[in-house]
Design a protein around this motif. Sequence first.
Motif, PDB file in Angstrom:
ATOM      1  N   ASN A  76       0.834  -1.209   0.000  1.00 39.80           N
ATOM      2  CA  ASN A  76       0.000   0.000   0.000  1.00 39.80           C
ATOM      3  C   ASN A  76       0.865   1.255   0.000  1.00 39.80           C
ATOM      4  O   ASN A  76       0.565   2.220  -0.710  1.00 39.80           O
ATOM      5  CB  ASN A  76      -0.949   0.017   1.203  1.00 39.80           C
ATOM      6  CG  ASN A  76      -2.077  -0.987   1.071  1.00 39.80           C
ATOM      7  OD1 ASN A  76      -2.362  -1.485  -0.015  1.00 39.80           O
ATOM      8  ND2 ASN A  76      -2.713  -1.303   2.179  1.00 39.80           N
ATOM      9  N   ASP A  77       1.940   1.246   0.780  1.00 47.10           N
ATOM     10  CA  ASP A  77       2.856   2.385   0.814  1.00 47.10           C
ATOM     11  C   ASP A  77       3.483   2.613  -0.557  1.00 47.10           C
ATOM     12  O   ASP A  77       3.596   3.753  -1.019  1.00 47.10           O
ATOM     13  CB  ASP A  77       3.963   2.180   1.853  1.00 47.10           C
ATOM     14  CG  ASP A  77       3.482   2.357   3.276  1.00 47.10           C
ATOM     15  OD1 ASP A  77       2.342   2.823   3.473  1.00 47.10           O
ATOM     16  OD2 ASP A  77       4.259   2.018   4.198  1.00 47.10           O
ATOM     17  N   ALA A  78       3.896   1.519  -1.198  1.00 44.94           N
ATOM     18  CA  ALA A  78       4.515   1.636  -2.514  1.00 44.94           C
ATOM     19  C   ALA A  78       3.507   2.180  -3.523  1.00 44.94           C
ATOM     20  O   ALA A  78       3.839   3.050  -4.343  1.00 44.94           O
ATOM     21  CB  ALA A  78       5.050   0.277  -2.968  1.00 44.94           C
ATOM     22  N   ALA A  79       2.264   1.684  -3.453  1.00 53.26           N
ATOM     23  CA  ALA A  79       1.236   2.168  -4.378  1.00 53.26           C
ATOM     24  C   ALA A  79       0.935   3.639  -4.117  1.00 53.26           C
ATOM     25  O   ALA A  79       0.800   4.435  -5.059  1.00 53.26           O
ATOM     26  CB  ALA A  79      -0.036   1.328  -4.238  1.00 53.26           C
ATOM     27  N   LEU A  80       0.844   4.012  -2.854  1.00 54.29           N
ATOM     28  CA  LEU A  80       0.577   5.408  -2.508  1.00 54.29           C
ATOM     29  C   LEU A  80       1.722   6.306  -2.948  1.00 54.29           C
ATOM     30  O   LEU A  80       1.495   7.376  -3.519  1.00 54.29           O
ATOM     31  CB  LEU A  80       0.355   5.529  -0.997  1.00 54.29           C
ATOM     32  CG  LEU A  80       0.016   6.923  -0.473  1.00 54.29           C
ATOM     33  CD1 LEU A  80      -1.243   7.457  -1.130  1.00 54.29           C
ATOM     34  CD2 LEU A  80      -0.139   6.885   1.033  1.00 54.29           C
ATOM     35  N   THR A  81       2.945   5.882  -2.715  1.00 54.01           N
ATOM     36  CA  THR A  81       4.104   6.666  -3.129  1.00 54.01           C
ATOM     37  C   THR A  81       4.122   6.826  -4.642  1.00 54.01           C
ATOM     38  O   THR A  81       4.361   7.930  -5.154  1.00 54.01           O
ATOM     39  CB  THR A  81       5.405   5.982  -2.646  1.00 54.01           C
ATOM     40  OG1 THR A  81       5.360   5.862  -1.229  1.00 54.01           O
ATOM     41  CG2 THR A  81       6.634   6.770  -3.055  1.00 54.01           C
ATOM     42  N   GLY A  82       3.847   5.739  -5.346  1.00 61.90           N
ATOM     43  CA  GLY A  82       3.789   5.807  -6.812  1.00 61.90           C
ATOM     44  C   GLY A  82       2.687   6.735  -7.277  1.00 61.90           C
ATOM     45  O   GLY A  82       2.881   7.548  -8.199  1.00 61.90           O
ATOM     46  N   GLY A  83       1.519   6.644  -6.635  1.00 60.70           N
ATOM     47  CA  GLY A  83       0.393   7.512  -6.997  1.00 60.70           C
ATOM     48  C   GLY A  83       0.702   8.968  -6.725  1.00 60.70           C
ATOM     49  O   GLY A  83       0.378   9.853  -7.530  1.00 60.70           O
TER      50      GLY A  83
END
Length: 125
Positions: free
Chosen positions: A94-101
């Motif tokens: 989730n952190d990686a997806a949020l950072t990417g977003g």
Amino acid sequence: MAQVTVSIDGKTYRMACDEGQEEHLIDLAERFDRYVQHLKDSFGEIGDQRITVMAGIMVMDELAELQKRVRGMEGEIATLRKTRDDALLKADKNDAALTGGLAELAERIEAVAARLSASEPPRQG
């Protein structure tokens, strides 16, 4: 090697133990003596050997029950660890997806800002 004297069912026994373990051995003997006394109170004088065997079996029964509980708790701990590990993995994703977003959103904002800045007429001051 240290030595202590313990009393079980009114009889004294001299026992050897590792240095520093004297109090522990005395405590164990006192606890075992309580089993013997409980059985004597319950059944009367049925013979020293029989009482001792019955007390030993009671202790082993308690030990078996505690070992069973420990195994159950170890199973619960393993389940909790797996749940924690799964949650941490999901949080990392989730952190990686949020950072990417957020990075993508920042790029889009910067692109819009660049277009706005390119299309603005120069300011007169």
